[in-house]
Write a protein that holds these residues in place. Structure first.
Motif, PDB file in Angstrom:
ATOM      1  N   ALA A 147       3.998  -7.067  -4.187  1.00 51.26           N
ATOM      2  CA  ALA A 147       4.417  -5.738  -3.240  1.00 51.26           C
ATOM      3  C   ALA A 147       5.216  -6.460  -2.172  1.00 51.26           C
ATOM      4  CB  ALA A 147       3.060  -4.952  -2.593  1.00 51.26           C
ATOM      5  N   PRO A 148       4.928  -7.574  -1.520  1.00 50.66           N
ATOM      6  CA  PRO A 148       5.764  -7.982  -0.210  1.00 50.66           C
ATOM      7  C   PRO A 148       7.189  -8.352  -0.740  1.00 50.66           C
ATOM      8  CG  PRO A 148       3.680  -9.128  -0.301  1.00 50.66           C
ATOM      9  CD  PRO A 148       3.798  -8.423  -1.537  1.00 50.66           C
ATOM     10  N   PHE A 149       7.353  -8.584  -2.192  1.00 50.04           N
ATOM     11  CA  PHE A 149       8.772  -9.096  -2.240  1.00 50.04           C
ATOM     12  C   PHE A 149       9.549  -8.114  -3.112  1.00 50.04           C
ATOM     13  CE2 PHE A 149       5.497 -12.288  -2.491  1.00 50.04           C
ATOM     14  CZ  PHE A 149       5.940 -13.122  -1.481  1.00 50.04           C
ATOM     15  N   MET A 150       9.321  -6.842  -2.693  1.00 51.35           N
ATOM     16  CA  MET A 150      10.193  -5.790  -3.635  1.00 51.35           C
ATOM     17  C   MET A 150      11.800  -5.757  -2.826  1.00 51.35           C
ATOM     18  SD  MET A 150       8.304  -4.305  -5.877  1.00 51.35           S
ATOM     19  CE  MET A 150       6.676  -4.649  -6.454  1.00 51.35           C
ATOM     20  N   LYS A 151      12.316  -4.837  -3.651  1.00 50.67           N
ATOM     21  CA  LYS A 151      13.671  -4.496  -3.172  1.00 50.67           C
ATOM     22  C   LYS A 151      13.380  -3.472  -2.034  1.00 50.67           C
ATOM     23  CE  LYS A 151      18.300  -2.788  -4.630  1.00 50.67           C
ATOM     24  NZ  LYS A 151      19.040  -3.656  -4.050  1.00 50.67           N
ATOM     25  N   HIS A 152      12.853  -2.365  -2.398  1.00 48.51           N
ATOM     26  CA  HIS A 152      12.459  -1.039  -1.663  1.00 48.51           C
ATOM     27  C   HIS A 152      10.734  -1.341  -1.401  1.00 48.51           C
ATOM     28  CE1 HIS A 152      16.219   0.184  -2.673  1.00 48.51           C
ATOM     29  NE2 HIS A 152      16.053   0.319  -3.855  1.00 48.51           N
ATOM     30  N   PRO A 153      10.201  -0.953  -0.120  1.00 48.05           N
ATOM     31  CA  PRO A 153       8.941  -0.934   0.029  1.00 48.05           C
ATOM     32  C   PRO A 153       8.185  -0.135  -1.210  1.00 48.05           C
ATOM     33  CG  PRO A 153       9.915  -0.175   1.999  1.00 48.05           C
ATOM     34  CD  PRO A 153      11.086  -0.398   0.983  1.00 48.05           C
ATOM     35  N   LEU A 154       7.297  -0.782  -1.778  1.00 46.04           N
ATOM     36  CA  LEU A 154       6.317  -0.132  -3.091  1.00 46.04           C
ATOM     37  C   LEU A 154       5.392   0.871  -2.242  1.00 46.04           C
ATOM     38  CD1 LEU A 154       5.729  -0.506  -5.980  1.00 46.04           C
ATOM     39  CD2 LEU A 154       3.903  -2.057  -5.121  1.00 46.04           C
ATOM     40  N   LYS A 155       5.410   2.092  -3.052  1.00 42.32           N
ATOM     41  CA  LYS A 155       4.398   3.051  -2.989  1.00 42.32           C
ATOM     42  C   LYS A 155       3.923   3.468  -4.135  1.00 42.32           C
ATOM     43  CE  LYS A 155       3.369   7.214  -0.170  1.00 42.32           C
ATOM     44  NZ  LYS A 155       3.855   8.250   0.398  1.00 42.32           N
ATOM     45  N   VAL A 156       2.741   3.276  -4.367  1.00 45.71           N
ATOM     46  CA  VAL A 156       2.055   3.185  -5.812  1.00 45.71           C
ATOM     47  C   VAL A 156       0.699   4.240  -5.727  1.00 45.71           C
ATOM     48  CG1 VAL A 156       1.073   1.109  -5.731  1.00 45.71           C
ATOM     49  CG2 VAL A 156       1.539   2.208  -7.956  1.00 45.71           C
ATOM     50  N   VAL A 157       0.895   5.007  -6.559  1.00 42.51           N
ATOM     51  CA  VAL A 157      -0.534   5.882  -6.761  1.00 42.51           C
ATOM     52  C   VAL A 157      -0.781   5.352  -8.086  1.00 42.51           C
ATOM     53  CG1 VAL A 157      -1.403   8.235  -7.385  1.00 42.51           C
ATOM     54  CG2 VAL A 157       0.373   7.949  -5.346  1.00 42.51           C
ATOM     55  N   PRO A 211     -17.767   5.355 -17.700  1.00 43.91           N
ATOM     56  CA  PRO A 211     -16.573   5.253 -18.631  1.00 43.91           C
ATOM     57  C   PRO A 211     -15.393   6.297 -18.351  1.00 43.91           C
ATOM     58  CG  PRO A 211     -18.431   6.343 -19.684  1.00 43.91           C
ATOM     59  CD  PRO A 211     -18.804   6.072 -18.123  1.00 43.91           C
ATOM     60  N   GLY A 212     -15.656   7.420 -17.582  1.00 45.84           N
ATOM     61  CA  GLY A 212     -14.533   8.568 -17.608  1.00 45.84           C
ATOM     62  C   GLY A 212     -13.429   8.260 -16.757  1.00 45.84           C
ATOM     63  N   GLY A 213     -13.724   7.663 -15.555  1.00 43.87           N
ATOM     64  CA  GLY A 213     -12.505   7.340 -14.653  1.00 43.87           C
ATOM     65  C   GLY A 213     -12.212   8.614 -13.625  1.00 43.87           C
ATOM     66  N   GLY A 214     -11.160   8.978 -13.610  1.00 45.58           N
ATOM     67  CA  GLY A 214     -10.730  10.076 -12.638  1.00 45.58           C
ATOM     68  C   GLY A 214     -10.414   9.849 -11.493  1.00 45.58           C
ATOM     69  N   GLY A 215     -10.369   8.618 -11.102  1.00 48.21           N
ATOM     70  CA  GLY A 215     -10.379   8.268  -9.626  1.00 48.21           C
ATOM     71  C   GLY A 215      -8.668   8.170  -9.309  1.00 48.21           C
ATOM     72  N   GLU A 216      -8.464   8.006  -8.005  1.00 44.74           N
ATOM     73  CA  GLU A 216      -7.039   7.737  -7.582  1.00 44.74           C
ATOM     74  C   GLU A 216      -6.845   7.103  -6.260  1.00 44.74           C
ATOM     75  OE1 GLU A 216      -4.788  11.523  -8.027  1.00 44.74           O
ATOM     76  OE2 GLU A 216      -3.519  11.142  -6.344  1.00 44.74           O
ATOM     77  N   ARG A 257      -9.556   9.801  -4.402  1.00 43.30           N
ATOM     78  CA  ARG A 257     -10.583  10.015  -5.580  1.00 43.30           C
ATOM     79  C   ARG A 257     -11.355   8.972  -5.866  1.00 43.30           C
ATOM     80  NH1 ARG A 257      -6.782  14.164  -9.044  1.00 43.30           N
ATOM     81  NH2 ARG A 257      -6.676  15.589  -7.313  1.00 43.30           N
ATOM     82  N   ARG A 258     -12.581   9.172  -6.198  1.00 43.90           N
ATOM     83  CA  ARG A 258     -13.194   8.092  -6.767  1.00 43.90           C
ATOM     84  C   ARG A 258     -13.741   8.457  -8.193  1.00 43.90           C
ATOM     85  NH1 ARG A 258     -15.702   4.049  -3.763  1.00 43.90           N
ATOM     86  NH2 ARG A 258     -15.311   4.821  -1.669  1.00 43.90           N
TER      87      ARG A 258
END
Lengths: 373, 154
Positions: free
Chosen positions: A106-116, A161-166, A156-157
């Motif tokens: 992330a610190p070495f990106m061209k544009h600041p990273l924003k990731v979901v 096995p189902g997941g569903g977090g964010e 979200r948590r």
């Protein structure tokens, strides 16, 4: 790129992430052969394919070739572009698996990273998002990566096995990193923790606390364990609970431990009291190992030291994990950096086991793709 | 630091590093001789025997420190950087014997294969957990906390 750097070749699926991350940062193509070649189910797994897709999303111009059986992967890195990215992670591994690599890039990106990232936030295998938030982010701050937009938010948590977090992770970009001198961890002044429960009675989380506290109180009185009980759509698809503990020192070192309940339908039910006690024990083990960096973040610290300015960086670590040892070998082959490794015996001080002092001179890596404003 | 190594450890160390020890000893003795000459010129009147005794101890200490250094530091370095090339070069199944001139029996190095295809995870599980209910185990990390003993300079 005008000149083609020599391709590095490896065998086996282990350490896939660090190979691809270092390849991206150094610009050297990498070829990985014999990925589970002898397995009944050969080739890359879903979670690895998902990781490669994520890498493709945050870079521009990467070339990825995978053979038909998925046992050979060729990766020619492009430029790290960043920006806003959404990614559905595989539920076979937790978001921590993906986030660990994003923290490196992330610190070495061209544009600041924003990731979901969507998927499993806490499991028993990878470092959870709670632990990464509490330990890896302060570590990056030591290297001068800081700012308002630097955050990791658990929206979200989701448990396996189902997941569903964010989670949402955003990181500013830097042209150069600061060299660090982390040689004295200081003394532990407080212990913080987070107990979480989803789709089970909130009472489960409450039962964790007392047993964890009773052991840790023998060392220090300042313990506070937050409760995080998410409901409804924020609680993912599977039930579960767990605890993460973080010890903070006077010099800004964070040591962590965590445990999660068994996934639904796998293994026997875990008693919250046992989970709390065992997690406290794990934290004490981590404190015994000691050093200025948590054992899961050793490789992150070493990477940021390597990519620092041409100046000496020092960091005191606990015993090196197998993952870190392999990472050091990879740093040597990708960046030609060898660390000076000094063992510091514990002697007669009551400060846990032997420590290792790692010293290196940074490569003077600078983020040339960062846009000037 | 002040702990003297156990006699058994010293014995094994001396066996292992006996060659080094000889070289090192001669070096140290050379150094010592020079130093003695220098000292003798300077103060012949003061207790030379006491000074010599102190020096004997020094040479032993230096040899021990050297051996200790040899045992720990370069080993860790060798462990990490010494075997780097092997991983990439190693080819599988070439040495396997042939059956009927058609099939080749593969005998993979199990441990190596296991490592190459094992789980990619940064967690460092505890191999030999301590028993944290014991007082002495708890005391081993007592000074990591602000509630423990502080160094004099703080």
């Amino acid at each position: 790129m005008a000149t083609q750097a020599q391709c590095l070749s490896y065998a086996g699926c282990n350490f896939l992430r660090q190979r691809l991350v270092l390849s991206t940062l150094s610009g050297r193509p990498v070829k990985i052969r014999k990925i589970r070649a002898r397995d009944d189910n050969p080739g890359l797994r879903d979670f690895e394919a998902s990781f490669i897709r994520l890498l493709d999303k945050i870079t521009n111009g990467s070339r990825i070739e995978i053979n038909q059986t998925g046992t050979t992967l060729y990766y020619q890195p492009g430029l790290l572009s960043g920006g806003f990215v959404e990614h559905d992670c595989s539920v076979l591994r937790s978001i921590g698996y993906y986030l660990e690599s994003l923290l490196c890039l992330a610190p070495f990106m061209k544009h600041p990273l924003k990731v979901v990232l969507r998927g499993v936030t806490n499991d028993q295998v990878d470092p959870s998002v709670d632990v990464l938030k509490a330990t890896a982010l302060p570590l990056l701050k030591q290297f001068g990566i800081d700012g308002e937009s630097f955050e990791l938010k658990i929206i979200r948590r989701g448990m396996p096995p189902g997941g569903g977090g964010e989670v949402m992770f955003s990181c500013p970009v830097r042209k150069v990193l600061k060299p660090v001198q982390l040689t004295d961890p200081g003394k532990i002044k407080r212990i913080r923790g987070c107990r979480y429960s989803v789709r089970v009675s909130p009472q489960m989380a409450n039962r964790i606390v007392d047993s964890a506290r009773s052991l840790l109180n023998k060392f220090i009185p300042d313990i506070y364990i937050y409760t995080d009980h998410m409901k409804g759509v924020n609680s993912g698809k599977s039930p579960g609970f767990g605890l993460s503990l973080v010890a903070e020192t006077t010099n800004g070192t964070f040591l962590s431990a965590e445990l999660a309940s068994n996934p639904q339908g796998q293994g026997t039910a875990v008693l919250p009291e046992d989970l709390g006690r065992n997690c406290a024990r794990l934290l004490l083990e981590e404190i015994y190992r000691g050093g200025c960096v948590d054992s899961t973040n050793q490789s992150l610290a070493l990477l940021l030291m390597t990519l620092g300015q041409q100046d000496v960086s020092k960091v005191l670590l606990g015993p090196l994990s197998p993952y870190t040892i392999e990472f050091l070998r990879h740093l040597k082959s990708f960046f030609q950096i060898m660390f000076k490794i000094e063992t510091k015996p514990c002697g007669e001080e009551l400060k846990g086991g032997d420590k290792v002092l790692m010293t290196c001179v940074g490569t003077g890596f600078s983020n040339l793709s960062k846009t000037l404003k | 630091r002040k702990k003297l190594p156990k006699p058994s450890q010293v014995g094994s160390r001396q066996k292992q590093g006996s060659e080094n020890l000889i070289n090192e000893n001669s070096d140290i003795e050379d150094l010592l001789k020079e130093e003695e000459d220098y000292k003798d010129e300077n103060n012949c009147t003061t207790e030379t025997s006491g000074a010599l005794k102190w020096k004997e101890d020094l040479s032993r200490k230096a040899a021990e420190a050297f051996l200790r250094q040899q045992q720990t530091t370069p080993n860790l370095r060798k462990l990490i950087y010494g075997t780097v090339t092997e991983d990439n070069e190693e080819e599988d199944g070439e040495s396997g014997e042939e059956l009927g001139g058609l099939f080749r029996v593969n005998q993979p190095d199990r441990e190596c294969k296991h490592k190459a295809d094992s789980l990619d995870c940064s967690r460092f599980p505890v191999e030999a957990p301590h028993d944290w209910d014991l007082e002495e185990v708890m005391n081993s990390i007592r000074d990591c906390f602000v509630t423990g003993k502080w160094e004099d300079d703080k």
